[in-house]
Design a protein around this motif. Structure first.
Motif, PDB file in Angstrom:
ATOM      1  N   GLN A   1       0.820  -1.201   0.000  1.00  0.00           N
ATOM      2  CA  GLN A   1       0.000   0.000   0.000  1.00  0.00           C
ATOM      3  C   GLN A   1       0.860   1.259   0.000  1.00  0.00           C
ATOM      4  OE1 GLN A   1      -3.161   0.188  -0.444  1.00  0.00           O
ATOM      5  NE2 GLN A   1      -3.453   2.393  -0.081  1.00  0.00           N
ATOM      6  N   LEU A   2       1.949   1.252   0.770  1.00  0.00           N
ATOM      7  CA  LEU A   2       2.860   2.398   0.791  1.00  0.00           C
ATOM      8  C   LEU A   2       3.485   2.592  -0.591  1.00  0.00           C
ATOM      9  CD1 LEU A   2       4.475   4.570   2.395  1.00  0.00           C
ATOM     10  CD2 LEU A   2       6.224   2.805   2.770  1.00  0.00           C
ATOM     11  N   TRP A   3       3.918   1.497  -1.187  1.00  0.00           N
ATOM     12  CA  TRP A   3       4.517   1.568  -2.528  1.00  0.00           C
ATOM     13  C   TRP A   3       3.517   2.181  -3.513  1.00  0.00           C
ATOM     14  CZ3 TRP A   3       7.649  -3.181  -4.709  1.00  0.00           C
ATOM     15  CH2 TRP A   3       8.276  -2.820  -5.915  1.00  0.00           C
TER      16      TRP A   3
ATOM     17  N   GLY B   1      -8.472   5.525 -13.353  1.00  0.00           N
ATOM     18  CA  GLY B   1      -8.686   5.335 -11.921  1.00  0.00           C
ATOM     19  C   GLY B   1      -8.488   3.911 -11.466  1.00  0.00           C
ATOM     20  N   MET B   2      -7.557   3.191 -12.076  1.00  0.00           N
ATOM     21  CA  MET B   2      -7.298   1.816 -11.682  1.00  0.00           C
ATOM     22  C   MET B   2      -6.781   1.769 -10.266  1.00  0.00           C
ATOM     23  SD  MET B   2      -5.511   0.401 -15.136  1.00  0.00           S
ATOM     24  CE  MET B   2      -5.102  -1.150 -14.354  1.00  0.00           C
ATOM     25  N   GLU B   3      -7.165   0.769  -9.514  1.00  0.00           N
ATOM     26  CA  GLU B   3      -6.770   0.660  -8.134  1.00  0.00           C
ATOM     27  C   GLU B   3      -5.318   0.289  -7.978  1.00  0.00           C
ATOM     28  OE1 GLU B   3      -9.304  -1.959  -6.049  1.00  0.00           O
ATOM     29  OE2 GLU B   3     -11.097  -0.729  -6.269  1.00  0.00           O
ATOM     30  N   ASP B   4      -4.808  -0.508  -8.904  1.00  0.00           N
ATOM     31  CA  ASP B   4      -3.417  -0.950  -8.805  1.00  0.00           C
ATOM     32  C   ASP B   4      -2.544  -0.127  -9.724  1.00  0.00           C
ATOM     33  OD1 ASP B   4      -3.701  -2.963  -6.935  1.00  0.00           O
ATOM     34  OD2 ASP B   4      -4.372  -4.395  -8.474  1.00  0.00           O
ATOM     35  N   SER B   5      -1.437   0.360  -9.187  1.00  0.00           N
ATOM     36  CA  SER B   5      -0.430   1.031  -9.996  1.00  0.00           C
ATOM     37  C   SER B   5       0.532  -0.014 -10.536  1.00  0.00           C
ATOM     38  CB  SER B   5       0.330   2.049  -9.136  1.00  0.00           C
ATOM     39  OG  SER B   5       1.007   1.377  -8.098  1.00  0.00           O
ATOM     40  N   PRO B   6       1.417   0.343 -11.485  1.00  0.00           N
ATOM     41  CA  PRO B   6       2.318  -0.653 -12.069  1.00  0.00           C
ATOM     42  C   PRO B   6       3.477  -1.019 -11.166  1.00  0.00           C
ATOM     43  CG  PRO B   6       2.716   1.488 -13.045  1.00  0.00           C
ATOM     44  CD  PRO B   6       1.531   1.634 -12.165  1.00  0.00           C
TER      45      PRO B   6
ATOM     46  N   ARG C   1       6.814  -9.133  -5.127  1.00  0.00           N
ATOM     47  CA  ARG C   1       6.989 -10.589  -5.030  1.00  0.00           C
ATOM     48  C   ARG C   1       6.052 -11.190  -4.002  1.00  0.00           C
ATOM     49  NH1 ARG C   1      12.341 -10.031  -6.643  1.00  0.00           N
ATOM     50  NH2 ARG C   1      13.000 -11.668  -8.067  1.00  0.00           N
ATOM     51  N   HIS C   2       5.767 -10.465  -2.952  1.00  0.00           N
ATOM     52  CA  HIS C   2       4.999 -11.000  -1.840  1.00  0.00           C
ATOM     53  C   HIS C   2       3.502 -10.851  -2.072  1.00  0.00           C
ATOM     54  CE1 HIS C   2       8.550 -11.612   0.818  1.00  0.00           C
ATOM     55  NE2 HIS C   2       9.050 -10.761  -0.056  1.00  0.00           N
ATOM     56  N   GLN C   3       3.103 -10.317  -3.238  1.00  0.00           N
ATOM     57  CA  GLN C   3       1.692 -10.256  -3.576  1.00  0.00           C
ATOM     58  C   GLN C   3       1.469 -10.828  -4.963  1.00  0.00           C
ATOM     59  OE1 GLN C   3      -0.623  -7.021  -2.462  1.00  0.00           O
ATOM     60  NE2 GLN C   3       0.532  -6.536  -0.636  1.00  0.00           N
ATOM     61  N   ASP C   4       2.276 -11.807  -5.330  1.00  0.00           N
ATOM     62  CA  ASP C   4       2.141 -12.552  -6.581  1.00  0.00           C
ATOM     63  C   ASP C   4       2.288 -11.674  -7.812  1.00  0.00           C
ATOM     64  OD1 ASP C   4      -0.455 -14.402  -4.968  1.00  0.00           O
ATOM     65  OD2 ASP C   4       1.671 -14.929  -5.181  1.00  0.00           O
ATOM     66  N   TYR C   5       2.857 -10.490  -7.638  1.00  0.00           N
ATOM     67  CA  TYR C   5       3.121  -9.612  -8.768  1.00  0.00           C
ATOM     68  C   TYR C   5       1.890  -9.420  -9.638  1.00  0.00           C
ATOM     69  CZ  TYR C   5       7.668 -10.866  -7.109  1.00  0.00           C
ATOM     70  OH  TYR C   5       8.738 -11.095  -6.306  1.00  0.00           O
ATOM     71  N   ALA C   6       0.765  -9.152  -8.971  1.00  0.00           N
ATOM     72  CA  ALA C   6      -0.504  -9.070  -9.689  1.00  0.00           C
ATOM     73  C   ALA C   6      -0.542  -7.945 -10.708  1.00  0.00           C
ATOM     74  CB  ALA C   6      -1.658  -8.890  -8.692  1.00  0.00           C
ATOM     75  N   THR C   7       0.334  -6.979 -10.555  1.00  0.00           N
ATOM     76  CA  THR C   7       0.292  -5.828 -11.467  1.00  0.00           C
ATOM     77  C   THR C   7       1.520  -5.783 -12.346  1.00  0.00           C
ATOM     78  OG1 THR C   7       1.250  -4.465  -9.737  1.00  0.00           O
ATOM     79  CG2 THR C   7      -1.131  -4.442  -9.931  1.00  0.00           C
ATOM     80  N   SER C   8       2.050  -6.947 -12.726  1.00  0.00           N
ATOM     81  CA  SER C   8       3.258  -6.963 -13.549  1.00  0.00           C
ATOM     82  C   SER C   8       3.004  -6.346 -14.908  1.00  0.00           C
ATOM     83  CB  SER C   8       3.762  -8.397 -13.731  1.00  0.00           C
ATOM     84  OG  SER C   8       2.933  -9.082 -14.612  1.00  0.00           O
TER      85      SER C   8
END
Length: 475
Positions: free
Chosen positions: A39-41, A163-168, A172-179
């Motif tokens: 979240q901080l990232w 307005g996407m919730e995930d930034s790019p 590693r610890h969240q399965d790199y969902a936004t690769s």
């Protein structure tokens, strides 16, 4: 070598103020094992993008890592003499600059000259076929990182507009969902053919890397590395900084390769909290800020990271040492308006337009004694001597380890300098002539004197640096 400038003094004031506010305490920082890291990232460091090694083509890893080892084998990495707070230091990191022919890059008052990578239209003689192969691998990496940088910026723009919730961010610890690659389908409408021409040109401008600063360090050979002063992050290979002399708003792309994974018995000894000291990290913080936690992102062999847009201006970063040796290739859009060979050759040729060497004259003369002409010629004299010749030759013959490309240009600059020395001598002779009006003479001397004083001061500084070179501490 220049004396401490206003920018350095301002940094010192900010650093002292920050340390005073901290007192004896540490600022907080997060690593992947901490709650809130992702979240901080996403909220404070969204313009940092990590591309993990498994997402990068295998042939890229093979060619680039072989290039690193080749350049090391041929002795092409060198520690630099830099000036920090008015003092000379030898860097703990060894470096080599590779890039477009004739480009230079200046950091901490030290100008580095590119070992040219192969570019169409330039004849480049490498000292060994293996070095030629290494430079080819690095320009291929440069092209790859350029493409990935454009894609990352397009993703960022898409995230902001939709307005996407995930930034790019890749975690590693969240399965790199936004690769980066996983968002490819979303970006079909954002491909170059669908991006407005102005936007696409702007993206290309901010990611057209013209050089790469390669780094190498073995922490086991550097027992006196500085401790990170604000967060308690441990030993630093490179202190907190903004990258210098870049095109404003341009991206920096970094390929990182630590040579081996830390041994299992060493990993078990890591601290219970904070970053793993056996693993290399890039640290980030909001510049001169104590409100937001810092970020320490682990770098595993073959990882790439991108500092997009204005991140390099609004934030500072450092490199936190792990245990194994590490190489990196840091690709930049260097601000080269005054840092290319064509630029300095043009400056010299323009200055020499004031020298008359007609064959019917018994000796050369100056065409003009106009104050503006005097200022332009003598400032060029200082520039070619202190920004080019002394910088190049102070670094010895390191570039010949790779190529002889700079030999002829530096010989040409040396010849220009000799003619500029002659022009200064001719100017002083003119001042001694009695037929000059007193007011004109005073005006011309007032123009020349500060430039000559600066020249003498800089020559003394360079002489002192040469004398101290063999007795310098690392930092």
């Amino acid at each position: 070598m220049k004396r401490k400038g206003a920018g350095e003094r301002e940094k010192d004031v900010k650093k002292r103020k920050l340390l005073d506010e901290l007192g004896e305490s540490w600022l907080p920082y997060l690593t992947p094992k901490d709650d809130g890291f992702h979240q901080l990232w996403k909220t404070k460091y969204s313009k940092l993008v990590l591309r993990t090694a498994e997402k990068i083509p295998k042939e890229v890893h093979e060619e680039v890592q072989e290039a690193f080892l080749t350049l090391q084998k041929h002795g092409c990495f060198f520690q630099d003499l830099v000036r920090i707070k008015g003092k000379d230091f030898v860097t703990p990191v060894s470096r080599i600059l590779v890039g477009n022919p004739g480009c230079t890059y200046k950091y901490l008052n030290t100008r580095l000259f590119t070992v040219p990578w192969p570019v169409e239209g330039y004849e480049i003689n490498y000292s060994h076929p293996e070095i030629s192969k290494a430079c080819k691998a690095l320009i291929k990496l440069n092209c790859y990182l350029h493409r990935e940088s454009v894609l990352a910026l397009q993703e960022q723009n898409l995230a902001e507009t939709k307005g996407m919730e995930d930034s790019p961010v890749i975690d590693r610890h969240q399965d790199y969902a936004t690769s980066i690659t996983e968002m490819g389908s979303i970006l079909q409408d954002q491909s170059p053919s669908h991006v407005p021409e102005n936007d696409h040109s702007h993206l290309k401008e901010r990611t057209s890397y013209n050089l790469s600063l390669l780094n190498y360090m073995d922490p086991q050979q550097m027992p006196f590395l500085k401790q990170e002063p604000y967060f308690g992050m441990g030993k630093m290979a490179v202190s907190w900084h903004h990258d210098e002399n870049l095109v404003e708003g341009s991206t920096v792309a970094v390929y990182s390769y630590s040579c081996e994974e830390p041994a299992a018995d060493i990993l078990e000894e890591k601290a219970p909290s904070g970053r793993d000291p056996a693993v290399w990290h890039v640290g980030l913080k909001v510049a001169w800020d104590i409100k937001n936690p810092g970020l320490a992102v682990p770098l595993y062999p073959g990882d790439c990271y991108f500092m997009l847009d204005d991140l390099n201006m609004t934030h500072q970063h450092c490199v936190l040492a792990g245990l194994p040796p590490r190489f990196s290739s840091t690709h930049r859009v260097a601000e080269c308006s005054q840092g290319t060979l064509p630029y300095i050759l043009d400056q010299c040729n323009a200055a020499l337009q004031n020298l008359c060497t007609d064959t019917h004259l018994s000796c050369p003369t100056l065409k003009s004694l106009d104050v503006d002409d005097i200022k332009r010629v003598e400032e060029t004299h200082n520039e070619v001597e202190f920004e080019w010749l002394r910088q190049f030759w102070f670094q010895g013959k390191r570039y010949r380890k790779c190529t002889d490309w700079w030999d002829k240009p530096m010989a040409a600059l040396d010849e220009f300098w000799r003619k500029l020395e002659l022009m200064t001598s001719l100017l002083l002779c003119e001042f001694r002539k009695e037929e000059q009006a007193e007011e004109q003479r005073k005006e011309r001397i007032s123009c020349l004197l500060p430039i000559l004083e600066e020249r003498q001061e800089l020559r003394q500084d360079w002489l002192a640096s040469c004398r101290r070179e063999k007795q310098l501490p690392d930092f």
